[in-house]
Design an enzyme around this catalytic site. Structure first.
Site, mmCIF file in Angstrom:
data_model
loop_
_atom_site.group_PDB
_atom_site.id
_atom_site.type_symbol
_atom_site.label_atom_id
_atom_site.label_comp_id
_atom_site.label_asym_id
_atom_site.label_seq_id
_atom_site.Cartn_x
_atom_site.Cartn_y
_atom_site.Cartn_z
ATOM 1 N N THR A 188 -4.739 -19.445 2.719
ATOM 2 C CA THR A 188 -3.375 -19.072 3.114
ATOM 3 C C THR A 188 -3.285 -17.608 3.564
ATOM 4 O OG1 THR A 188 -2.914 -18.605 0.775
ATOM 5 C CG2 THR A 188 -2.200 -20.753 1.621
ATOM 6 N N GLY B 178 -5.582 -6.470 -3.657
ATOM 7 C CA GLY B 178 -6.058 -5.217 -4.251
ATOM 8 C C GLY B 178 -4.934 -4.328 -4.752
ATOM 9 N N LYS C 122 -4.906 9.287 -1.076
ATOM 10 C CA LYS C 122 -5.266 7.888 -1.320
ATOM 11 C C LYS C 122 -6.020 7.782 -2.640
ATOM 12 C CE LYS C 122 -6.743 3.671 -0.294
ATOM 13 N NZ LYS C 122 -5.872 2.546 -0.510
ATOM 14 N N LYS D 223 -13.081 0.137 -11.390
ATOM 15 C CA LYS D 223 -12.062 1.190 -11.357
ATOM 16 C C LYS D 223 -10.789 0.702 -10.678
ATOM 17 C CE LYS D 223 -14.234 3.236 -7.275
ATOM 18 N NZ LYS D 223 -14.879 4.433 -6.737
ATOM 19 N N HIS E 296 -16.163 4.707 3.478
ATOM 20 C CA HIS E 296 -15.079 5.218 2.629
ATOM 21 C C HIS E 296 -15.008 6.744 2.605
ATOM 22 C CE1 HIS E 296 -15.254 1.037 1.425
ATOM 23 N NE2 HIS E 296 -14.089 1.178 0.835
ATOM 24 N N GLU F 231 0.829 -1.206 0.000
ATOM 25 C CA GLU F 231 0.000 0.000 0.000
ATOM 26 C C GLU F 231 0.867 1.261 0.000
ATOM 27 O OE1 GLU F 231 -3.392 -0.089 -0.219
ATOM 28 O OE2 GLU F 231 -3.245 2.076 -0.445
ATOM 29 N N HIS G 263 -6.509 -1.034 4.660
ATOM 30 C CA HIS G 263 -7.697 -0.448 4.027
ATOM 31 C C HIS G 263 -8.987 -0.881 4.737
ATOM 32 C CE1 HIS G 263 -10.281 1.150 0.904
ATOM 33 N NE2 HIS G 263 -10.888 -0.022 0.824
ATOM 34 N N PHE H 66 -8.048 -19.492 -2.326
ATOM 35 C CA PHE H 66 -6.876 -18.666 -2.010
ATOM 36 C C PHE H 66 -6.909 -18.172 -0.561
ATOM 37 C CE2 PHE H 66 -6.688 -18.024 -6.683
ATOM 38 C CZ PHE H 66 -5.373 -18.389 -6.868
ATOM 39 N N LEU H 67 -8.113 -18.084 -0.002
ATOM 40 C CA LEU H 67 -8.230 -17.497 1.340
ATOM 41 C C LEU H 67 -7.631 -18.395 2.421
ATOM 42 C CD1 LEU H 67 -11.845 -16.028 1.011
ATOM 43 C CD2 LEU H 67 -9.634 -14.914 0.559
HETATM 44 N N1 LIG Z 1 -10.267 -0.688 -7.131
HETATM 45 C C1 LIG Z 1 -11.181 -0.841 -6.222
HETATM 46 O O1 LIG Z 1 -12.373 -0.717 -6.494
HETATM 47 C C2 LIG Z 1 -10.762 -1.180 -4.823
HETATM 48 C C3 LIG Z 1 -11.719 -1.602 -3.899
HETATM 49 C C4 LIG Z 1 -11.300 -1.962 -2.607
HETATM 50 C C5 LIG Z 1 -9.949 -1.885 -2.266
HETATM 51 N N2 LIG Z 1 -9.060 -1.441 -3.200
HETATM 52 C C6 LIG Z 1 -7.641 -1.357 -2.867
HETATM 53 O O2 LIG Z 1 -7.173 -2.660 -2.547
HETATM 54 C C7 LIG Z 1 -6.046 -2.532 -1.681
HETATM 55 C C8 LIG Z 1 -6.173 -3.511 -0.544
HETATM 56 O O3 LIG Z 1 -6.182 -4.784 -1.090
HETATM 57 P P1 LIG Z 1 -5.814 -6.047 -0.192
HETATM 58 O O4 LIG Z 1 -6.481 -5.958 1.098
HETATM 59 O O5 LIG Z 1 -6.043 -7.223 -1.059
HETATM 60 O O6 LIG Z 1 -4.273 -5.820 0.123
HETATM 61 P P2 LIG Z 1 -2.910 -6.319 -0.587
HETATM 62 O O7 LIG Z 1 -3.036 -6.353 -2.045
HETATM 63 O O8 LIG Z 1 -1.839 -5.467 -0.006
HETATM 64 O O9 LIG Z 1 -2.731 -7.804 -0.064
HETATM 65 C C9 LIG Z 1 -2.543 -8.022 1.290
HETATM 66 C C10 LIG Z 1 -1.366 -8.964 1.553
HETATM 67 O O10 LIG Z 1 -1.793 -10.309 1.309
HETATM 68 C C11 LIG Z 1 -0.845 -10.971 0.481
HETATM 69 N N3 LIG Z 1 -1.595 -12.005 -0.214
HETATM 70 C C12 LIG Z 1 -2.373 -11.874 -1.315
HETATM 71 N N4 LIG Z 1 -3.016 -13.029 -1.560
HETATM 72 C C13 LIG Z 1 -2.622 -13.919 -0.617
HETATM 73 C C14 LIG Z 1 -2.960 -15.270 -0.338
HETATM 74 N N5 LIG Z 1 -3.878 -15.928 -1.063
HETATM 75 N N6 LIG Z 1 -2.360 -15.881 0.703
HETATM 76 C C15 LIG Z 1 -1.464 -15.202 1.480
HETATM 77 N N7 LIG Z 1 -1.122 -13.916 1.279
HETATM 78 C C16 LIG Z 1 -1.700 -13.280 0.241
HETATM 79 C C17 LIG Z 1 -0.272 -9.859 -0.372
HETATM 80 O O11 LIG Z 1 0.990 -10.204 -0.941
HETATM 81 C C18 LIG Z 1 -0.175 -8.745 0.655
HETATM 82 O O12 LIG Z 1 0.979 -8.912 1.425
HETATM 83 C C19 LIG Z 1 -6.016 -1.094 -1.222
HETATM 84 O O13 LIG Z 1 -5.002 -0.435 -1.919
HETATM 85 C C20 LIG Z 1 -7.362 -0.549 -1.626
HETATM 86 O O14 LIG Z 1 -7.320 0.820 -1.898
HETATM 87 C C21 LIG Z 1 -9.434 -1.116 -4.451
HETATM 88 ZN ZN LIG Z 2 -12.859 -0.342 0.169
#
Ligand SMILES: NC(=O)c1ccc[n+]([C@@H]2O[C@H](COP(=O)([O-])OP(=O)(O)OC[C@H]3O[C@@H](n4cnc5c(N)ncnc54)[C@H](O)[C@@H]3O)[C@@H](O)[C@H]2O)c1
Ligand SMILES: [Zn+2]
Length: 417
Positions: free
Chosen positions: A202, A135, A181, A172, A282, A103, A298, A199-200
């Site tokens: 792990t 994300g 942000k 988006k 948000h 992030e 987030h 995937f969840l």
């Molecule tokens: N575009 C959109 O509409 C939208 C909506 C919601 C959130 N977001 C964005 O998404 C981001 C947050 O995403 P996030 O929570 O996925 O965080 P992230 O992408 O940082 O992932 C979190 C951590 O989990 C690890 N990881 C991923 N998959 C894994 C798995 N299956 N097993 C073990 N580890 C794994 C990643 O390497 C990372 O260290 C924020 O930047 C937020 O702004 C975007």
């Molecule tokens: Zn969100």
């Protein structure tokens, strides 16, 4: 197709192509040519299990023989990299990269990194960028896909709970810029999103709770049955990596994804309306994320925003005691903090004008009026005094009479990398 089911919502409006009309007179008030240009793009979202099992053809079918660049989060590369590479071994020319971004480094540099790799591997105009990750990965890859050659297709295989119910299915994508942000981004819907709850298994517990906040958001503002399912199974699912009970895991993810897509579908490019239920959680959260230096994740910031918005609704007499209690208890049960000790009402209030700008002239703060219902409040409804008193009530609930700093550890600062 391997145990896969299409989610019926296809938000990409099927529009006609471009229309051109030319004016015959040279009148300053009239454009010489008026070009009506709309995209004709469908976005498919499909649920499957074990997406990269050799016999599961879904993702390969999505490629339809095209070459591709697969972009993976570091953890995905570490945990699933060999399996993913094997999966594509017999497919067309598929290349890979690991995106080492968090992030805090979700910036334009990351986007450039992906586009440079896409150029280096000679990704063709119709060949997709495939994001397999959280994300951060889907946001950067989606924006890179929008910019590379002025737009190539992209596919998402979200691997976090936030990704499955939000970041990976939305239209988006954005990166952070300066201290803002999601400051720079596009609306560039993925061609296909493949949802796989396996995937969840792990994903660290903190990341699961983080994702649960986005599901609670949706349940509170529009889906009471989802709230009831979460009440019954939410904690067991977080504790078991969404493995048990598996039917509840599938139902929650499916319901949240469909509910999210239904909201997006009617206002896909956010030009029809700036009052969006999915903005619940948000409004204050971007400030919390940035002010904490992204030590608050987030979803954790979304949870704090949910708590504050619900407390505001309660203070204004819009939400009854019992419903406020149910919302706050659900957040707490997931281990999500209700407030952040570094938060000040004055600092929060100072960020609201930029939210008003983003929402085209008013705050449109989403507040719950029950479980499954909500309404929107304007900037004039939210005073600094109201923010201060609502935050103080939440702090008292969290910390009792102790000074907030005593309980500062409620928000962990360890990264999820
Ligand atoms: N575009 C959109 O509409 C939208 C909506 C919601 C959130 N977001 C964005 O998404 C981001 C947050 O995403 P996030 O929570 O996925 O965080 P992230 O992408 O940082 O992932 C979190 C951590 O989990 C690890 N990881 C991923 N998959 C894994 C798995 N299956 N097993 C073990 N580890 C794994 C990643 O390497 C990372 O260290 C924020 O930047 C937020 O702004 C975007
Ligand atoms: Zn969100």
């Amino acid at each position: 197709m391997w145990n896969s089911r299409d989610i019926e919502v296809t938000p990409g409006a099927r529009c006609s192509g471009s229309q051109i009309s030319a004016s015959s007179t040279l009148d300053d008030a009239e454009p010489v040519v008026r070009l009506a240009s709309r995209l004709d793009r469908a976005h498919h979202v499909t649920m499957t299990r074990d997406a990269f099992a050799p016999g599961n053809t879904l993702v390969r079918e999505c490629l339809a023989g095209r070459d591709a660049l697969v972009v993976m989060s570091p953890s995905v590369h570490r945990l699933y990299g060999p399996r993913i590479k094997d999966y594509f071994a017999d497919a067309a020319d598929v290349r890979f990269m690991t995106l080492r971004r968090t992030e805090a480094s979700k910036s334009l540099d990351g986007v450039v990194e992906v586009t440079e790799r896409a150029a280096a591997v000679g990704l063709r105009r119709t060949s997709p960028i495939v994001a397999v990750g959280g994300g951060v990965c889907t946001d950067i890859s989606g924006l890179a896909a929008a910019l590379h050659r002025r737009g190539v297709p992209h596919l998402n295989v979200p691997t976090t709970l936030v990704g499955l119910v939000d970041a990976g299915i939305g239209t988006k994508n954005a990166v952070n810029h300066g201290r803002r942000k999601s400051a720079l981004g596009t609306f560039h819907p993925p061609e296909h999103t493949v949802l796989d709850i396996d995937f969840l298994g792990t994903l660290p517990r903190r990341q699961l709770a983080n994702g649960l906040a986005e599901i609670i958001k949706l349940a509170v503002v529009k889906d009471r049955p989802l709230f009831e399912i979460l009440t019954r199974y939410g904690m067991r699912l977080v504790d078991s990596g969404f493995r048990k009970p598996v039917r509840a895991a599938e139902e929650i993810v499916r319901r949240a994804a469909v509910g999210m897509l239904a909201e997006l579908a009617r206002n896909q490019f956010e030009i029809a309306d700036f009052r969006r239920k999915v903005d619940f959680g948000h409004t204050f959260s971007p400030h919390i994320e940035v002010a904490s230096g992204h030590s608050v994740l987030h979803g954790e910031a979304v949870a704090m925003d949910i708590a504050l918005s619900a407390q505001i609704a309660h203070t204004l007499g819009l939400l009854v005691d019992a419903d406020l209690e149910r919302i706050l208890t659900m957040l707490e049960a997931a281990g999500l903090a209700l407030t952040w000790p570094g938060l000040s009402a004055d600092a929060l209030a100072a960020t609201l004008p930029s939210i008003v700008e983003h929402r085209n002239g008013d705050l449109h703060l989403v507040v719950p009026t029950g479980i499954g219902t909500c309404e929107f409040l304007g900037a004039d409804d939210i005073s600094t005094a109201l923010l201060r008193s609502s935050m103080a009530t939440l702090t008292r609930r969290t910390c009792g009479d102790e000074a907030p700093s005593v309980r500062r550890q409620t928000v962990s600062t360890s990264g999820g990398q």
